[in-house]
Enzyme design. Structure first.
Site, mmCIF file in Angstrom:
data_model
loop_
_atom_site.group_PDB
_atom_site.id
_atom_site.type_symbol
_atom_site.label_atom_id
_atom_site.label_comp_id
_atom_site.label_asym_id
_atom_site.label_seq_id
_atom_site.Cartn_x
_atom_site.Cartn_y
_atom_site.Cartn_z
ATOM 1 N N HIS A 37 14.363 -7.199 26.089
ATOM 2 C CA HIS A 37 13.605 -7.357 24.846
ATOM 3 C C HIS A 37 12.321 -6.536 24.844
ATOM 4 O O HIS A 37 11.996 -5.815 23.899
ATOM 5 C CB HIS A 37 13.281 -8.852 24.701
ATOM 6 C CG HIS A 37 12.923 -9.249 23.315
ATOM 7 N ND1 HIS A 37 11.618 -9.295 22.882
ATOM 8 C CD2 HIS A 37 13.691 -9.619 22.272
ATOM 9 C CE1 HIS A 37 11.604 -9.690 21.621
ATOM 10 N NE2 HIS A 37 12.847 -9.886 21.227
ATOM 11 N N THR A 65 14.591 -10.123 30.190
ATOM 12 C CA THR A 65 15.641 -9.398 29.463
ATOM 13 C C THR A 65 15.121 -8.023 29.045
ATOM 14 O O THR A 65 13.988 -7.656 29.355
ATOM 15 C CB THR A 65 16.049 -10.179 28.191
ATOM 16 O OG1 THR A 65 14.947 -10.138 27.278
ATOM 17 C CG2 THR A 65 16.419 -11.616 28.496
ATOM 18 N N PHE A 78 -3.325 2.707 18.591
ATOM 19 C CA PHE A 78 -2.326 1.929 19.331
ATOM 20 C C PHE A 78 -3.058 0.917 20.222
ATOM 21 O O PHE A 78 -3.497 1.235 21.326
ATOM 22 C CB PHE A 78 -1.472 2.884 20.175
ATOM 23 C CG PHE A 78 -0.395 2.210 20.975
ATOM 24 C CD1 PHE A 78 0.698 1.628 20.350
ATOM 25 C CD2 PHE A 78 -0.456 2.155 22.359
ATOM 26 C CE1 PHE A 78 1.705 1.006 21.091
ATOM 27 C CE2 PHE A 78 0.551 1.542 23.110
ATOM 28 C CZ PHE A 78 1.628 0.970 22.469
ATOM 29 N N ARG A 127 -7.078 -6.902 31.034
ATOM 30 C CA ARG A 127 -7.300 -5.820 30.048
ATOM 31 C C ARG A 127 -7.905 -6.336 28.741
ATOM 32 O O ARG A 127 -8.211 -5.563 27.845
ATOM 33 C CB ARG A 127 -5.975 -5.078 29.807
ATOM 34 C CG ARG A 127 -5.641 -4.153 30.963
ATOM 35 C CD ARG A 127 -4.187 -3.819 31.096
ATOM 36 N NE ARG A 127 -3.937 -3.005 32.284
ATOM 37 C CZ ARG A 127 -3.878 -3.471 33.535
ATOM 38 N NH1 ARG A 127 -4.043 -4.774 33.756
ATOM 39 N NH2 ARG A 127 -3.671 -2.668 34.564
ATOM 40 N N VAL A 173 0.003 -7.927 22.182
ATOM 41 C CA VAL A 173 0.242 -7.975 23.627
ATOM 42 C C VAL A 173 1.714 -8.262 23.860
ATOM 43 O O VAL A 173 2.230 -9.289 23.393
ATOM 44 C CB VAL A 173 -0.620 -9.082 24.288
ATOM 45 C CG1 VAL A 173 -0.236 -9.262 25.749
ATOM 46 C CG2 VAL A 173 -2.103 -8.751 24.171
ATOM 47 N N LEU A 174 2.376 -7.352 24.556
ATOM 48 C CA LEU A 174 3.777 -7.554 24.926
ATOM 49 C C LEU A 174 3.832 -7.840 26.419
ATOM 50 O O LEU A 174 3.266 -7.090 27.218
ATOM 51 C CB LEU A 174 4.588 -6.296 24.620
ATOM 52 C CG LEU A 174 4.948 -6.080 23.149
ATOM 53 C CD1 LEU A 174 5.367 -4.645 22.911
ATOM 54 C CD2 LEU A 174 6.066 -7.033 22.726
ATOM 55 N N ILE A 175 4.490 -8.927 26.771
ATOM 56 C CA ILE A 175 4.607 -9.267 28.189
ATOM 57 C C ILE A 175 6.071 -9.250 28.590
ATOM 58 O O ILE A 175 6.918 -9.868 27.916
ATOM 59 C CB ILE A 175 3.931 -10.628 28.471
ATOM 60 C CG1 ILE A 175 2.432 -10.489 28.146
ATOM 61 C CG2 ILE A 175 4.132 -11.036 29.935
ATOM 62 C CD1 ILE A 175 1.600 -11.696 28.353
ATOM 63 N N GLU A 230 6.262 -6.525 14.149
ATOM 64 C CA GLU A 230 5.848 -6.476 12.732
ATOM 65 C C GLU A 230 4.641 -5.560 12.501
ATOM 66 O O GLU A 230 4.298 -5.269 11.340
ATOM 67 C CB GLU A 230 5.494 -7.884 12.231
ATOM 68 C CG GLU A 230 6.686 -8.772 11.890
ATOM 69 C CD GLU A 230 7.499 -9.210 13.090
ATOM 70 O OE1 GLU A 230 6.881 -9.647 14.089
ATOM 71 O OE2 GLU A 230 8.744 -9.087 13.066
ATOM 72 N N TRP A 272 1.401 -13.723 18.250
ATOM 73 C CA TRP A 272 2.011 -13.869 19.568
ATOM 74 C C TRP A 272 0.926 -13.605 20.601
ATOM 75 O O TRP A 272 0.130 -12.673 20.453
ATOM 76 C CB TRP A 272 3.133 -12.833 19.770
ATOM 77 C CG TRP A 272 4.513 -13.409 19.645
ATOM 78 C CD1 TRP A 272 5.199 -13.610 18.491
ATOM 79 C CD2 TRP A 272 5.372 -13.839 20.716
ATOM 80 N NE1 TRP A 272 6.431 -14.141 18.762
ATOM 81 C CE2 TRP A 272 6.566 -14.293 20.126
ATOM 82 C CE3 TRP A 272 5.252 -13.883 22.092
ATOM 83 C CZ2 TRP A 272 7.638 -14.780 20.874
ATOM 84 C CZ3 TRP A 272 6.312 -14.367 22.844
ATOM 85 C CH2 TRP A 272 7.483 -14.818 22.234
HETATM 86 C C1 DLZ Z 1 10.367 -12.291 20.403
HETATM 87 C C2 DLZ Z 1 9.131 -11.815 21.061
HETATM 88 C C3 DLZ Z 1 9.008 -11.847 22.474
HETATM 89 C C4 DLZ Z 1 10.102 -12.354 23.356
HETATM 90 N N1 DLZ Z 1 7.897 -11.454 23.081
HETATM 91 C C5 DLZ Z 1 6.860 -11.013 22.330
HETATM 92 C C6 DLZ Z 1 5.657 -10.597 22.963
HETATM 93 O O1 DLZ Z 1 5.464 -10.633 24.170
HETATM 94 N N2 DLZ Z 1 4.658 -10.133 22.146
HETATM 95 C C7 DLZ Z 1 4.790 -10.052 20.778
HETATM 96 O O2 DLZ Z 1 3.846 -9.603 20.110
HETATM 97 N N3 DLZ Z 1 5.927 -10.454 20.177
HETATM 98 C C8 DLZ Z 1 6.948 -10.936 20.908
HETATM 99 N N4 DLZ Z 1 8.092 -11.346 20.296
HETATM 100 C C9 DLZ Z 1 8.145 -11.370 18.816
HETATM 101 C C10 DLZ Z 1 8.565 -10.046 18.162
HETATM 102 O O3 DLZ Z 1 7.526 -9.075 18.258
HETATM 103 C C11 DLZ Z 1 8.869 -10.247 16.664
HETATM 104 O O4 DLZ Z 1 7.808 -10.958 16.068
HETATM 105 C C12 DLZ Z 1 10.141 -11.035 16.433
HETATM 106 O O5 DLZ Z 1 11.214 -10.434 17.119
HETATM 107 C C13 DLZ Z 1 10.485 -11.096 14.906
HETATM 108 O O6 DLZ Z 1 10.704 -9.802 14.389
#
Ligand code: DLZ
Length: 209
Positions: free
Chosen positions: A141, A139, A166, A180, A133-135, A67, A31
């Site tokens: 989520h 929602t 981390f 970053r 990286v989480l953006i 994961e 991702w």
């Molecule tokens: C579903 C999801 C979303 C919306 N955003 C991200 C993200 O920004 N970064 C990331 O690494 N993963 C994202 N995922 C996927 C979830 O981490 C995960 O892979 C799925 O929910 C399956 O378990």
């Protein structure tokens, strides 16, 4: 202290960091790979700059940040299990060698094998780095995943006793994440946090009394 004297980020370690004897695991997401890949590269470069041998850096990828903890724990545990097996194999090999030696003394030839090239260090990982990286979206989520992943990665380190870094950026938008990862779009490309994570892994792997 003026604001220009303020050192943002991590100060250099007080002792030298020789990573030449370490084996490090990097687990990263697919991702947001445009941002994750430079972070992985930054971590790798820092590990190598501290002497970690290329063949002792194991890189695995997973779909998303959620994961990361499960994968890291499984791979760290596998490496611990393999080294337990290795010890019992060494005992078996010693027994066999003793038998062969005794046979050779009685006149039977014993052949030896040599291997060339870089060989991966035996034994468990000395540290792991989880990179993703989480953006934030519109929602909840982001909040759920960020919370689960940060707690999960902490647990991997505590449960396996293998330092687990981390390396997950939790950003409000893509721009923040790019800066970053050192690939900002403006004049200031920012700072690649992957390099700090690589250094943290070496420092934590070497930590002792
Ligand atoms: C579903 C999801 C979303 C919306 N955003 C991200 C993200 O920004 N970064 C990331 O690494 N993963 C994202 N995922 C996927 C979830 O981490 C995960 O892979 C799925 O929910 C399956 O378990």
């Amino acid at each position: 202290m003026s604001s220009s004297d303020f050192h943002k980020g991590v100060k250099e370690a007080s002792r030298g960091l020789d990573g030449s004897g370490l084996k490090i695991l990097i687990v990263h997401t697919r991702w947001n790979s445009e941002i994750v890949d430079p972070l992985v590269k930054g971590a790798q470069q820092a590990l190598e700059a501290h002497g970690v041998q290329r063949q002792n850096i194991v890189i695995r990828d997973v779909p998303g940040a959620y994961e990361l903890p499960g994968a890291a724990q499984r791979l760290v545990r596998q490496s611990q299990q393999q080294s337990t097996n290795l010890v019992s194999n060494v005992v078996d090999d010693l027994m066999t060698a003793a038998g062969e030696l005794s046979a050779s003394v009685r006149g039977t030839a014993v052949t030896g094998e040599s291997s060339g090239g870089a060989v991966m260090k035996q034994g468990p990982f000395d540290a792991a780095i989880c990179i993703g990286v989480l953006i934030k979206g519109s929602t909840m989520h982001f909040e759920y995943i960020a919370d689960a992943v940060s707690h999960g990665i902490m647990r991997v380190g505590l449960d396996t006793a293998v330092p687990t870094v981390f390396g997950v950026l939790t950003c409000l938008n893509e721009e923040q994440a790019m800066v970053r990862a050192g690939i900002g779009r403006g004049d200031d490309k920012g700072h690649n946090h992957g390099t700090d994570w690589g250094t943290a892994a070496v420092e934590m792997a070497l930590l002792e009394l």
